[in-house]
Design an enzyme around this catalytic site. Structure first.
Site, PDB file in Angstrom:
ATOM      1  N   CYS A 156       0.819  -1.223   0.000  1.00 30.06           N
ATOM      2  CA  CYS A 156       0.000   0.000   0.000  1.00 30.06           C
ATOM      3  C   CYS A 156       0.850   1.269   0.000  1.00 30.06           C
ATOM      4  CB  CYS A 156      -0.925   0.021   1.213  1.00 30.06           C
ATOM      5  SG  CYS A 156      -2.227  -1.204   1.085  1.00 30.06           S
TER       6      CYS A 156
HETATM    7  N1  COA Z   1     -20.582  -8.810   7.796  1.00 31.63           N
HETATM    8  C1  COA Z   1     -21.103  -8.882   9.040  1.00 31.63           C
HETATM    9  N2  COA Z   1     -20.360  -9.051  10.139  1.00 31.63           N
HETATM   10  C2  COA Z   1     -19.038  -9.185   9.982  1.00 31.63           C
HETATM   11  C3  COA Z   1     -18.428  -9.132   8.729  1.00 31.63           C
HETATM   12  C4  COA Z   1     -19.255  -8.944   7.597  1.00 31.63           C
HETATM   13  N3  COA Z   1     -18.761  -8.865   6.360  1.00 31.63           N
HETATM   14  N4  COA Z   1     -17.106  -9.289   8.883  1.00 31.63           N
HETATM   15  C5  COA Z   1     -16.876  -9.432  10.187  1.00 31.63           C
HETATM   16  N5  COA Z   1     -18.041  -9.383  10.869  1.00 31.63           N
HETATM   17  C6  COA Z   1     -18.236  -9.519  12.311  1.00 31.63           C
HETATM   18  C7  COA Z   1     -17.145 -10.320  12.978  1.00 31.63           C
HETATM   19  O1  COA Z   1     -17.408 -11.697  12.919  1.00 31.63           O
HETATM   20  C8  COA Z   1     -17.184  -9.777  14.377  1.00 31.63           C
HETATM   21  O2  COA Z   1     -18.242 -10.386  15.079  1.00 31.63           O
HETATM   22  P1  COA Z   1     -18.095 -10.733  16.659  1.00 31.63           P
HETATM   23  O3  COA Z   1     -17.908  -9.372  17.326  1.00 31.63           O
HETATM   24  O4  COA Z   1     -19.382 -11.390  16.965  1.00 31.63           O
HETATM   25  O5  COA Z   1     -16.878 -11.591  16.766  1.00 31.63           O
HETATM   26  C9  COA Z   1     -17.544  -8.310  14.197  1.00 31.63           C
HETATM   27  O6  COA Z   1     -18.177  -8.226  12.900  1.00 31.63           O
HETATM   28  C10 COA Z   1     -16.338  -7.405  14.208  1.00 31.63           C
HETATM   29  O7  COA Z   1     -15.354  -7.956  13.305  1.00 31.63           O
HETATM   30  P2  COA Z   1     -13.904  -7.364  13.170  1.00 31.63           P
HETATM   31  O8  COA Z   1     -13.145  -8.103  12.104  1.00 31.63           O
HETATM   32  O9  COA Z   1     -13.282  -7.287  14.515  1.00 31.63           O
HETATM   33  O10 COA Z   1     -14.280  -5.911  12.602  1.00 31.63           O
HETATM   34  P3  COA Z   1     -13.492  -4.560  12.706  1.00 31.63           P
HETATM   35  O11 COA Z   1     -14.335  -3.599  13.397  1.00 31.63           O
HETATM   36  O12 COA Z   1     -12.089  -4.752  13.155  1.00 31.63           O
HETATM   37  O13 COA Z   1     -13.433  -4.105  11.175  1.00 31.63           O
HETATM   38  C11 COA Z   1     -11.898  -4.021   9.339  1.00 31.63           C
HETATM   39  C12 COA Z   1     -12.795  -4.909  10.205  1.00 31.63           C
HETATM   40  C13 COA Z   1     -11.159  -4.899   8.331  1.00 31.63           C
HETATM   41  C14 COA Z   1     -12.766  -3.021   8.611  1.00 31.63           C
HETATM   42  C15 COA Z   1     -10.892  -3.273  10.241  1.00 31.63           C
HETATM   43  O14 COA Z   1     -10.242  -4.142  11.111  1.00 31.63           O
HETATM   44  C16 COA Z   1      -9.853  -2.494   9.482  1.00 31.63           C
HETATM   45  O15 COA Z   1     -10.148  -1.637   8.674  1.00 31.63           O
HETATM   46  N6  COA Z   1      -8.604  -2.725   9.770  1.00 31.63           N
HETATM   47  C17 COA Z   1      -7.569  -1.865   9.197  1.00 31.63           C
HETATM   48  C18 COA Z   1      -6.687  -2.617   8.342  1.00 31.63           C
HETATM   49  C19 COA Z   1      -6.871  -2.453   6.863  1.00 31.63           C
HETATM   50  O16 COA Z   1      -7.799  -1.923   6.344  1.00 31.63           O
HETATM   51  N7  COA Z   1      -5.911  -2.994   6.156  1.00 31.63           N
HETATM   52  C20 COA Z   1      -5.941  -3.076   4.738  1.00 31.63           C
HETATM   53  C21 COA Z   1      -4.601  -3.122   4.204  1.00 31.63           C
HETATM   54  S1  COA Z   1      -3.784  -1.547   4.389  1.00 31.63           S
END
Ligand code: COA
Length: 372
Positions: A156
């Protein structure tokens, strides 16, 4: 030493886009089919059933509303779940070079230049469609450019690392006029069958013209200074590579596509990036208040809100830290350059800003620019 400047920018946006609703419908159809095929194993507790995705979750967790892709039909086919991009014969332009040609043509037009005026092309991207010859050299040929060209990959952060490489060569005189091109076909390395990440990426190509400030013909942004940093982490990883056959790993494996530990990335990269930008500003004797705009990597809205607040020491005002991720999703190295391209024309001479990208590696690159 010569002062490098950005004198042109261009974006190629694919014709097809996928809304969150369309994406979720396809994923849920795939998950239902998979669960039906594996009903016995699920009942026996041998495998876990796949859980449906949700458009509301995607928007609230990331801020993404849609993404552009080079092929929509393959991604949305529940029996396929990856783009269909047929291989091209070797005597035809590759797909990355073709995307690059359009973005570069726009950037060259803005700079009042043609391909023949360029003597350095850096194709800076997270993935390159083949091992060799370098995609950059193919772009060089398509544009009729001079000099030399090479590919580089810092995931990235590729765009800002590419700006630093081109800027330093222009400063030193080993290149006179450069294109830094970021063709990103993220749809081909995303795992569309994993609901934790299936919404993250989109496709695009950006291009920047860099040249000696004194030779720029129109509006220009002086590249005042650049700063790059890396720190090894496995939290964003893709194991695909040329040793795959030697490991007898040609089967469909999850780790051959993008994988991340999103929460850890969030927690570890945010402080790294804010400290990096603040350190870079400090080294140049710039104050955060000097920044009229922050063009940040476009991965996640909450992430950018946090970085903006940390760097500025207050809530960013509307337009100070523009996001494009709602329309493009995460386009890897290209994101901060799309934001710059769409949100820089209104700034006045003397205005300052920072382009910053970050991601796998970990890696972070910042470019301090001033409108001339
Ligand atoms: N639809 C519905 N629910 C979902 C889901 C989807 N597509 N994907 C995950 N969930 C659920 C999970 O199972 C989890 O449920 P639980 O609380 O019952 O365990 C909950 O939503 C939260 O999941 P989580 O993965 O912890 O979400 P998050 O808030 O961390 O958001 C990202 C996920 C990827 C958006 C976030 O971590 C992020 O942006 N990270 C930054 C890293 C990045 O973007 N990197 C890219 C390369 S630079």
């Amino acid at each position: 030493m010569y002062q490098p400047a950005i004198s042109g920018h261009g974006v190629f946006t694919p014709a097809q886009s996928i809304s969150n609703d369309e994406l979720v419908e396809a994923f849920n159809a795939y998950a239902e089919g998979w669960n039906a095929r594996n009903a016995e194993k699920i009942a026996a507790g041998e495998v876990e059933a796949k859980t449906p995705s949700s458009a509301d979750f995607i928007f609230s967790a990331s801020g993404i509303e849609r993404r552009f892709v080079m092929d929509k039909s393959g991604v949305l086919d529940p029996d396929r779940m990856y783009p269909a991009l047929p291989a091209r014969p070797d005597d035809q332009p590759g797909i990355m070079a073709e995307m690059a040609q359009e973005a570069c043509t726009r950037a060259l037009e803005m700079a009042g230049r043609t391909g023949a005026d360029i003597d350095l092309i850096i194709c800076a991207a997270s993935n390159h469609e083949r091992a060799y010859p370098a995609v950059a050299i193919e772009i060089q040929q398509l544009l009729g450019a001079q000099g030399f060209a090479f590919d580089m990959n810092v995931a990235c952060s590729s765009a800002t690392f590419g700006i630093q490489a081109a800027g330093d060569m222009i400063r030193a005189g080993s290149a006179r006029r450069a294109l830094v091109v970021c063709p990103e076909i993220c749809s081909a390395h995303l795992e569309w069958r994993d609901r934790d990440c299936h919404f993250i990426f989109g496709d695009v190509c950006t291009a920047l013209v860099l040249e000696r400030a004194e030779e720029a013909q129109g509006a220009r942004w002086d590249v005042v200074s650049t700063r790059c940093a890396t720190q090894f982490s496995n939290n964003i990883r893709n194991n695909d590579g040329f040793l795959r056959r030697t490991h007898d790993q040609m089967e469909d494996r999850r780790d051959m596509q993008f994988m991340q530990n999103g929460r850890k990335v969030f927690k570890e990269v945010l402080p790294m990036v804010s400290a990096h930008i603040l350190g870079h500003l400090g080294e140049e004797g710039w104050q955060a208040d000097d920044l009229k705009r922050l063009w940040l990597h476009q991965a996640n809205k909450t992430m950018n809100d946090f970085i903006g607040k940390k760097v500025l020491g207050r809530e960013p005002e509307a337009g100070e830290q523009p996001n494009i991720l709602q329309d493009y999703a995460n386009t890897s190295s290209a994101g901060s350059i799309i934001a710059f391209s769409q949100n820089s024309a209104d700034l006045a001479p003397g205005d300052r800003g920072v382009i910053c990208s970050f991601g796998a590696g970990y890696s972070v690159g910042s470019v301090l620019v001033q409108r001339a």
